[in-house]
Design a protein around this motif. Structure first.
Motif, PDB file in Angstrom:
ATOM      1  N   HIS A 299      39.952 -15.595 -25.066  1.00  0.00           N
ATOM      2  CA  HIS A 299      39.882 -14.257 -24.454  1.00  0.00           C
ATOM      3  C   HIS A 299      41.203 -13.937 -23.747  1.00  0.00           C
ATOM      4  O   HIS A 299      41.750 -14.750 -23.015  1.00  0.00           O
ATOM      5  N   GLU A 327      33.088  -8.833 -27.399  1.00  0.00           N
ATOM      6  CA  GLU A 327      32.231  -9.701 -26.586  1.00  0.00           C
ATOM      7  C   GLU A 327      31.195 -10.324 -27.510  1.00  0.00           C
ATOM      8  O   GLU A 327      30.945  -9.815 -28.602  1.00  0.00           O
ATOM      9  N   PRO A 340      32.841 -12.605 -22.731  1.00  0.00           N
ATOM     10  CA  PRO A 340      33.889 -11.731 -23.243  1.00  0.00           C
ATOM     11  C   PRO A 340      34.691 -12.433 -24.333  1.00  0.00           C
ATOM     12  O   PRO A 340      34.860 -13.652 -24.292  1.00  0.00           O
TER      13      PRO A 340
END
Length: 512
Positions: A299, A327, A340
């Protein structure tokens, strides 16, 4: 006597405060309730030995411990210290009037020393939210938790220190981290630099465009052409993480215990490079007690899939939804967690099983049919989510032998940051859209308006090169990024023509 001590459980990337109620009464027995897993049930043996080795004892009475909320599953050995202190206070072996002001976590060794825990950062954030005065935890996790302001964080090495602290025999040293200083200290030290790459100027240009617009990219070329070398340098030209992004990234790595000892904040963008034998659960996340997968660990950074066709098809297909929604949601019968996963996908692959193009000079060649079969392992919907396809050719000897260094990552990054600033202003009023790769149909209509000449060029290219319909939006997004790199308000013909070159795998007859 009844005592309450506070710990915490982590679900997804959020923490929930756990109240550990310890009651000691007449009788004999040790009863631990509140949905503990086996690691917590075994804690009585670790606690007994740790107390014995530090001059205390597990009382020979009826000990009842409830971990509330009782309907929430608790897992791991991180509650050892919480339970041990609760037992000591409830049995009147120590006095700790201020114990309810602190959140306490740590795994005990048999000699009373503490082992590191997982999820220190989200736990510290929750402790501050709920008004705790401080957080006591193993010293290895102290810097990670001390990122959180307005919370006293004390890193300790053994249970004796905690006992002496509550009995006011010693003062623990508070761990203090200057979050902003920690953040900026890490920013300008990339491990890999584009200055080391000889030749491959066109590929560097592609990487710059991908970084400027947040576009996913796939590199297709024979072994030794530099696909992996180039991919590893992509994070060095991405814009620096904001403090918010750094905290969010550290939080995810904290949950799986991947934050290195004595490093408070992850300020460098992650670069994850999973092996092609990875399972779909390891990539996306999940398990009986869900944990973040590789796509969440990358992420705000880069997920690099080397030799893309070698990955199992089921593994690649589960990435389609996270690539679109940024996500991933994992559902179980009793709970749902969301991680996420806003990452840049960088993939590399050989054009055929033996690794070479359909080239008579290559050591081994494959027929077009073999090459097509190999490429068909990657589904159309996945390729649809990759904006830039580029062919990488081997570097000739003259380029390899050059003494002159290439353009450095810091120079390229300056141009990328300028282009991102233009996009930030453009999408300022839109939620969920921060750079060109995230544009939807509505934004394409508004920000990618073409003049008549550019429309005609795009139409001709799609007809003559047999580009698929799905290439249309991607070409518009990439051409918008190319225009931003030139600080051009409008998309012009040469922007469109360059973007068309970056759709190799969409062309019918690409394999000859």
């Amino acid at each position: 006597m009844l005592t309450k001590v506070f710990g915490s459980a982590v679900f997804g990337i959020e923490a929930t405060t756990i109240t550990v109620e310890v009651n000691i009464d007449k009788g004999i027995g040790y009863h631990l309730v509140g949905l503990p897993d086996n690691a917590i049930k075994e804690s009585s043996y670790r606690i007994a030995a740790a107390l014995q080795n530090n001059g205390y004892k597990l009382p020979g009475k009826k000990i009842t411990i409830n971990m509330a909320p009782a309907d929430l599953r608790k897992e791991g050995s991180d509650y050892d210290l919480t339970l041990a202190l609760g037992i000591l206070v409830a049995s009147s072996q120590i006095k700790a009037e201020a114990i309810s002001e602190y959140l306490i976590m740590g795994e005990l060794s048999l000699d009373g020393s503490l082992q590191p825990i997982k999820g220190a950062l989200p736990i510290a954030i929750k402790a501050r939210e709920e008004g705790f005065k401080g957080f006591i935890l193993p010293r290895q996790n102290a810097k990670e938790a001390a990122i959180v302001d307005d919370l006293e964080v004390y890193g300790v090495d053994n249970i004796k220190e905690v006992i002496d602290f509550f009995e006011e025999r010693i003062n623990l040293e508070r761990t203090i981290v200057d979050t902003r200083q920690e953040f900026y200290k890490e920013l300008e030290n990339p491990e890999f630099d584009f200055a080391d790459v000889k030749g491959q100027e066109s590929i560097k240009r592609c990487m710059e465009i991908a970084a400027a617009g947040g576009h996913n990219i796939i590199l297709v070329g024979p072994p030794g052409s530099g696909k992996t070398m180039l991919s590893k340098r992509l994070p060095s030209i991405l814009p620096p993480m904001s403090l918010h992004e750094a905290l969010e990234t550290t939080k995810i790595h904290s949950v799986v215990g991947r934050v290195k000892d004595n490093i408070g904040l992850i300020a460098q963008r992650p670069f994850r490079n999973p092996h092609h034998t990875i399972s779909d659960v390891a990539l996306v996340g999940g398990g009986t007690y869900p944990q973040p997968g590789e796509i969440s660990l990358s992420h705000n950074g880069v997920l690099f899939l080397d030799e893309l066709p070698e990955f199992k098809r089921s593994v690649l297909e589960v990435m389609r939804q996270p690539l679109e929604d940024r996500e991933v949601t994992i559902s179980r019968a009793k709970f749902t967690v969301t991680y996420p996963s806003s990452f840049m996908l960088v993939a590399s692959m050989n054009p055929s099983p033996n690794g070479y193009f359909n080239d008579p000079d290559a050591p081994v060649t494959s027929s077009p049919a073999e090459m097509q079969r190999y490429l068909s392992k990657i589904s159309g919907p996945l390729l649809d989510r990759i904006d830039i396809h580029i062919e990488v050719t081997p570097v000739p000897f003259d380029k390899l032998n050059e003494e002159r260094k290439g353009e450095s990552s810091s120079m390229i990054r300056k141009r990328v940051i300028e282009a991102r600033n233009i996009q930030t202003q453009r999408f300022n009023e839109l939620s969920g859209v921060h750079y060109n790769a995230q544009m939807g149909v509505r934004q394409l209509r508004e920000f990618c308006v073409l003049d008549d000449a550019s429309k005609e060029l795009l139409k001709t290219a799609m007809e003559q090169l047999n580009l698929s319909a799905r290439a249309y939006d991607r070409i518009l997004k990439v051409s918008r990024t190319i225009a931003d790199l030139e600080a051009s308000k409008n998309i012009e013909g040469h922007h469109i023509s360059e973007a068309i070159q970056y759709r190799s795998l969409d062309r019918e007859g690409w394999l000859g």
